[in-house]
Enzyme design. Structure first.
Site: not given
Ligand code: G6Q
Length: 553
Positions: A206, A212, A267-268, A353, A384, A512
């Protein structure tokens, strides 16, 4: 005492909890033959049986009253109206607009959101058809065989979970891979498995600033350019999904190969947006549309059904009862279908989150417990392993059993075994095994009296352990979309009750920031961080790594 704790329904629930012993499920079922039929709700091909929860009629009525007292209807309306309900980021949370039909009207401020959503979907469809049909060619002219999604968190978990869940209806022949971890192992595995000349990378971020994802994308790019011997190969092998066009271009991906989304998509909550590109690549546009249609059908159910019949609201209220009145600090998700094995990880992010917060919208402490630790994996394996604690441990662990009725494959006989286990586990948790029953079993097995006495406490199951059972008629795109949307709204409703912002994630930020600083300090040639830069433990860990690097050159 917080505002929530002062609400009449909350106080009454608290009073009931203090004044009355918990109901005994066996007795409730025995005394009320209609309980199971009454405590069920269905929508979009999904049935929720919530009768195995420690709720009597009175508690249930009070939970329904709570829905009105917290003003849920107005909050739902605000979300669907595109109001900036994500107050700390001053954003709307309009993921529901991503799955609404093309003729729907949605606006964020002056912007016609629906038109933008459908314009991106149209571009995604055209692109996916080209890749799936083989018209899209790699740099050396071959068609694409492998798709690698590089993203993390919300830009990974949703597409990875859905591609796995619906793998049986994937018809493209494309092999799907997901890289999120930055330790080098995942990307190296992908590089080993994928032919560079026919691999397409989807860089999903996003912000397009996530350490990463960008590090993995750069590693993938270097591998590709190295293998194909030409910088220009990037154009045919990389596309991006992002809200940050400038950063995408800076990376070297043509904006014509970028699929956008918007700041009002968390994001989620983003698998319905262009973040779902891998899903559409694997399943095709029609099945992606069916996924959206299922989520939309659940949205409509959520905003129109009365609370007592509303799947997400019921799931939320049961969760509130378990967390705030039974002191459950965790919630187990147990899908009894192999294809759903990534669902717990997906829901873990969605819920933890969103509602892992301790202050209200106004910044004051919430005052009551919020999101439980959500965890799990597919149920049969769990039986199990950790189910022992769920049956006989010292803390309540409410379970969501998730089952699928139609095996949809030739192995119905095997599927039936899994389903039998789901039903049996829910029953066993509810019934338990009394001392009399345990003793009778051991007598029947011929154990001597002394042995029976010694074993008895170990073989008694208290039972009365709460669970929901969610049954999907089939595991298809429509019903999976509906199931995910139901959990999204459940999380939102709980956030409304706790009066927290379910749409921000400030807790993720600090780590972060510190990681960026520590990364610089790990360089063995960089000056050692000052005494006051870190605590002694952190400094020691940094030094340990630097010493390791120095000794390995
Ligand atoms: C989701 C969070 C988080 C995000 C990641 C990746 O709601 O904000 O999980 O999706 O940190 O972020 P980017 O899509 O910006 O790389």
């Amino acid at each position: 005492m917080s505002k929530l704790e002062q609400l009449p329904a909350w106080r009454a629930l608290q009073a009931r909890r203090t004044a009355h012993p918990l109901p005994v499920l066996r007795t409730l079922f025995r005394n009320d033959p209609a309980r199971a039929a009454r405590m069920q709700a269905s929508a979009c091909g999904i049935t929720l049986d919530y009768s195995k929860n420690l709720l009597g009629e009175d508690e249930f009525a009070l939970l329904l009253a709570l829905v009105d007292e917290v003003g849920l209807a107005a909050r739902v309306q605000a979300m669907f109206a595109g109001e900036r309900i994500n107050s700390t980021e001053a954003r709307a949370a309009l993921h529901v607009a991503l799955r609404s039909p093309a003729d729907a009207r949605w606006a964020v401020g002056e912007v016609d959101v629906a038109a933008e959503v459908h314009a991106v979907l149209t571009r995604m469809r055209a692109f996916c058809e080209r890749v799936r049909s083989g018209e899209w060619r790699g740099h050396r002219g071959g068609h694409i065989t492998d798709v690698v999604n590089i993203g993390i968190g919300g830009s990974d978990l949703g597409p990875a979970m859905v591609c796995e869940a619906l793998a049986d209806c994937a018809d493209s022949g494309l092999r799907m891979h997901f890289v999120s971890n930055v330790d080098g192992v995942q990307i190296r595995d992908v590089m080993r498995r994928c032919p560079p000349e026919s691999t397409l990378f989807v860089v999903a971020s996003k912000t397009f600033t996530t350490q990463e994802t960008l590090a993995n994308a750069h590693a993938a790019r270097a591998w590709l350019v190295g293998a194909l011997g030409d910088e220009a190969a990037v154009g045919a092998h990389f596309v991006a999904v992002s809200t940050n066009a400038a950063a995408v271009e800076a990376f070297g991906i043509d904006s014509a190969n970028m699929f956008g989304f918007w700041d009002w998509v968390g994001g989620r909550f983003s698998l319905w947006s262009a973040i779902g590109l891998p899903i559409m690549l694997a399943l095709g546009p029609a099945r992606f549309d069916a996924l959206l249609a299922g989520a939309h059908a659940m949205d409509e159910h959520f905003r129109s059904a009365p609370a007592a019949l509303n799947l997400p609201v019921l799931m939320a209220l049961i969760g509130i009862w378990n967390v705030n009145f039974l002191d459950a600090s965790s919630q187990l998700i147990a899908p009894y279908h192999q294809r759903l094995h990534r669902l717990p990880a997906y829901l873990q992010q969605l819920d933890m989150e969103s509602n892992g917060k301790s202050v209200r919208h106004d910044g004051a402490p919430v005052g009551v417990r919020t999101a439980p630790v959500l965890w799990g994996e597919q149920g049969i394996n769990g039986q199990h392993a950790y189910f022992q604690l769920v049956h006989q441990g010292t803390q309540p662990v409410p379970v969501d059993f998730i089952g699928v009725l139609d095996a949809g494959r030739e192995d119905e006989g095997l599927h039936r075994i899994a389903f039998a286990n789901l039903v049996a586990q829910a029953e066993a948790l509810m019934r338990g095994r009394s001392a009399d029953e345990a003793e009778a079993e051991m007598c029947a097995a011929g154990l001597p009296a002394a042995r029976i006495r010694a074993l008895l406490p170990h073989r008694v199951f208290s039972g009365n352990r709460p669970s929901n059972t969610l049954l999907l008629e089939r595991l298809d795109p429509f019903m999976l979309g509906a199931l995910i949307a139901a959990y999204e709204h459940r999380t939102f409703v709980q956030g409304v009750i706790w009066d927290i912002n379910s749409f921000d994630q400030w807790g993720v930020e600090l780590g972060k920031q510190l990681a960026a600083r520590v990364l610089g300090e790990l360089d063995p040639l960089a000056p050692q961080a000052g005494e006051d830069a870190h605590d002694a433990s952190t400094r020691g860990l940094v030094e340990r790594y630097r010493a390791h690097l120095r000794s390995s050159v």
